[in-house]
Design a protein around this motif. Structure first.
Motif, mmCIF file in Angstrom:
data_model
loop_
_atom_site.group_PDB
_atom_site.id
_atom_site.type_symbol
_atom_site.label_atom_id
_atom_site.label_comp_id
_atom_site.label_asym_id
_atom_site.label_seq_id
_atom_site.Cartn_x
_atom_site.Cartn_y
_atom_site.Cartn_z
ATOM 1 N N ALA A 15 0.830 -1.214 0.000
ATOM 2 C CA ALA A 15 0.000 0.000 0.000
ATOM 3 C C ALA A 15 0.865 1.264 0.000
ATOM 4 C CB ALA A 15 -0.937 -0.007 1.191
ATOM 5 N N PRO A 16 1.826 1.369 -0.914
ATOM 6 C CA PRO A 16 2.695 2.553 -0.914
ATOM 7 C C PRO A 16 1.970 3.833 -1.332
ATOM 8 C CG PRO A 16 3.096 1.264 -2.873
ATOM 9 C CD PRO A 16 2.146 0.460 -2.007
ATOM 10 N N HIS A 17 0.782 3.703 -1.863
ATOM 11 C CA HIS A 17 -0.013 4.843 -2.321
ATOM 12 C C HIS A 17 -0.885 5.427 -1.212
ATOM 13 C CE1 HIS A 17 -2.493 1.289 -2.426
ATOM 14 N NE2 HIS A 17 -3.566 2.062 -2.409
ATOM 15 N N ARG A 18 -0.931 4.774 -0.049
ATOM 16 C CA ARG A 18 -1.867 5.123 1.022
ATOM 17 C C ARG A 18 -1.182 5.919 2.135
ATOM 18 N NH1 ARG A 18 -5.890 1.222 4.407
ATOM 19 N NH2 ARG A 18 -5.903 2.469 6.285
ATOM 20 N N ALA A 19 -1.952 6.799 2.770
ATOM 21 C CA ALA A 19 -1.533 7.494 3.989
ATOM 22 C C ALA A 19 -2.754 7.612 4.888
ATOM 23 C CB ALA A 19 -0.970 8.867 3.664
ATOM 24 N N ASP A 20 -2.528 7.549 6.189
ATOM 25 C CA ASP A 20 -3.619 7.653 7.152
ATOM 26 C C ASP A 20 -3.576 9.003 7.855
ATOM 27 O OD1 ASP A 20 -4.520 5.041 6.699
ATOM 28 O OD2 ASP A 20 -3.131 4.225 8.185
ATOM 29 N N LEU A 21 -4.713 9.672 7.900
ATOM 30 C CA LEU A 21 -4.866 10.856 8.727
ATOM 31 C C LEU A 21 -5.216 10.347 10.113
ATOM 32 C CD1 LEU A 21 -6.938 12.990 6.248
ATOM 33 C CD2 LEU A 21 -4.629 13.465 7.004
ATOM 34 N N THR A 22 -4.312 10.504 11.053
ATOM 35 C CA THR A 22 -4.533 9.920 12.369
ATOM 36 C C THR A 22 -5.171 10.900 13.341
ATOM 37 O OG1 THR A 22 -2.272 10.458 13.015
ATOM 38 C CG2 THR A 22 -2.669 8.267 12.084
ATOM 39 N N GLY A 45 -1.501 18.264 0.595
ATOM 40 C CA GLY A 45 -0.321 18.660 -0.180
ATOM 41 C C GLY A 45 0.902 17.855 0.214
ATOM 42 N N GLY A 46 1.082 17.643 1.516
ATOM 43 C CA GLY A 46 2.198 16.823 1.987
ATOM 44 C C GLY A 46 2.095 15.393 1.509
ATOM 45 N N ALA A 47 0.882 14.859 1.498
ATOM 46 C CA ALA A 47 0.682 13.482 1.029
ATOM 47 C C ALA A 47 1.017 13.359 -0.449
ATOM 48 C CB ALA A 47 -0.761 13.048 1.284
ATOM 49 N N VAL A 48 0.576 14.314 -1.226
ATOM 50 C CA VAL A 48 0.863 14.282 -2.667
ATOM 51 C C VAL A 48 2.370 14.387 -2.907
ATOM 52 C CG1 VAL A 48 0.570 15.558 -4.829
ATOM 53 C CG2 VAL A 48 -1.403 15.091 -3.380
ATOM 54 N N ARG A 49 3.040 15.279 -2.176
ATOM 55 C CA ARG A 49 4.497 15.417 -2.326
ATOM 56 C C ARG A 49 5.211 14.124 -1.948
ATOM 57 N NH1 ARG A 49 3.018 20.379 -0.559
ATOM 58 N NH2 ARG A 49 3.549 19.993 1.625
ATOM 59 N N ALA A 50 4.618 13.346 -1.045
ATOM 60 C CA ALA A 50 5.196 12.066 -0.634
ATOM 61 C C ALA A 50 4.772 10.926 -1.556
ATOM 62 C CB ALA A 50 4.789 11.750 0.808
ATOM 63 N N GLY A 51 4.012 11.241 -2.618
ATOM 64 C CA GLY A 51 3.609 10.225 -3.586
ATOM 65 C C GLY A 51 2.382 9.431 -3.192
ATOM 66 N N ARG A 52 1.626 9.930 -2.233
ATOM 67 C CA ARG A 52 0.416 9.222 -1.793
ATOM 68 C C ARG A 52 -0.799 9.721 -2.554
ATOM 69 N NH1 ARG A 52 4.563 7.657 0.572
ATOM 70 N NH2 ARG A 52 4.448 6.388 2.437
ATOM 71 N N THR A 53 -1.655 8.806 -2.965
ATOM 72 C CA THR A 53 -2.864 9.170 -3.711
ATOM 73 C C THR A 53 -4.143 8.764 -2.998
ATOM 74 O OG1 THR A 53 -2.755 7.104 -4.960
ATOM 75 C CG2 THR A 53 -1.698 9.046 -5.946
ATOM 76 N N LEU A 54 -4.032 8.036 -1.883
ATOM 77 C CA LEU A 54 -5.203 7.611 -1.125
ATOM 78 C C LEU A 54 -5.025 8.020 0.330
ATOM 79 C CD1 LEU A 54 -7.871 5.927 -0.971
ATOM 80 C CD2 LEU A 54 -6.423 3.985 -0.356
ATOM 81 N N LEU A 55 -5.925 8.871 0.827
ATOM 82 C CA LEU A 55 -5.905 9.286 2.225
ATOM 83 C C LEU A 55 -7.091 8.664 2.941
ATOM 84 C CD1 LEU A 55 -5.093 13.085 1.869
ATOM 85 C CD2 LEU A 55 -3.526 11.182 2.238
ATOM 86 N N GLY A 75 -17.682 12.828 1.555
ATOM 87 C CA GLY A 75 -18.464 12.751 2.769
ATOM 88 C C GLY A 75 -19.222 11.453 2.951
ATOM 89 N N GLY A 76 -19.198 10.589 1.976
ATOM 90 C CA GLY A 76 -19.897 9.318 2.081
ATOM 91 C C GLY A 76 -18.986 8.244 2.621
ATOM 92 N N PRO A 77 -19.481 7.019 2.705
ATOM 93 C CA PRO A 77 -18.647 5.933 3.219
ATOM 94 C C PRO A 77 -17.493 5.625 2.286
ATOM 95 C CG PRO A 77 -20.745 5.104 2.414
ATOM 96 C CD PRO A 77 -20.813 6.606 2.341
ATOM 97 N N GLY A 78 -16.423 5.135 2.858
ATOM 98 C CA GLY A 78 -15.268 4.746 2.062
ATOM 99 C C GLY A 78 -14.250 5.850 1.970
ATOM 100 N N PRO A 79 -13.046 5.519 1.490
ATOM 101 C CA PRO A 79 -11.961 6.499 1.434
ATOM 102 C C PRO A 79 -12.166 7.526 0.341
ATOM 103 C CG PRO A 79 -11.277 4.401 0.513
ATOM 104 C CD PRO A 79 -12.661 4.196 1.066
ATOM 105 N N SER A 80 -11.581 8.684 0.546
ATOM 106 C CA SER A 80 -11.553 9.732 -0.485
ATOM 107 C C SER A 80 -10.164 9.750 -1.097
ATOM 108 C CB SER A 80 -11.848 11.098 0.140
ATOM 109 O OG SER A 80 -13.142 11.102 0.678
ATOM 110 N N ARG A 81 -10.063 10.179 -2.327
ATOM 111 C CA ARG A 81 -8.772 10.226 -3.009
ATOM 112 C C ARG A 81 -8.189 11.628 -2.980
ATOM 113 N NH1 ARG A 81 -6.457 6.365 -5.427
ATOM 114 N NH2 ARG A 81 -7.545 4.503 -5.965
ATOM 115 N N ALA A 82 -6.880 11.707 -2.754
ATOM 116 C CA ALA A 82 -6.178 12.975 -2.888
ATOM 117 C C ALA A 82 -6.036 13.249 -4.373
ATOM 118 C CB ALA A 82 -4.799 12.877 -2.225
ATOM 119 N N THR A 83 -6.354 14.439 -4.798
ATOM 120 C CA THR A 83 -6.354 14.721 -6.234
ATOM 121 C C THR A 83 -5.420 15.856 -6.614
ATOM 122 O OG1 THR A 83 -8.246 16.201 -5.939
ATOM 123 C CG2 THR A 83 -8.723 13.906 -6.547
#
Length: 84
Positions: A15-22, A45-55, A75-83
């Motif tokens: 999951a190198p594309h993923r980052a978690d907002l903790t 912005g930090g996630a995108v710079r780190a190469g992450r596309t799924l938050l 705002g619905g169920p499931g993950p949102s994508r960084a764009t």
């Protein structure tokens, strides 16, 4: 401190594309001023710079809809994508 957000970049190898907002917290005295939106923009912005596309953000019931809708997410169920 008025607010804080934390981004967890260490993820499993598959999951190198993923980052978690903790955390996304805004002190009650500073709510309603757009601070959460600015924090979300900064962390995205930090996630995108780190190469992450799924938050991924886990929240209390009802809080996710408010946070994601305010930040421009679905705002619905499931993950949102960084764009950005």
């Amino acid at each position: 401190m008025a607010g804080t957000v934390s981004l967890r970049l260490d993820q499993p190898e598959d999951a190198p594309h993923r980052a978690d907002l903790t955390e996304l917290l805004v002190h009650r005295d500073f709510r309603g001023r757009g601070l959460a939106s600015r924090l979300m923009a900064a962390v995205e912005g930090g996630a995108v710079r780190a190469g992450r596309t799924l938050l991924v953000l886990d929240t209390e019931t009802g809080a996710r809809r408010r946070a994601c809708t305010s930040a421009g997410g679905g705002g619905g169920p499931g993950p949102s994508r960084a764009t950005r």
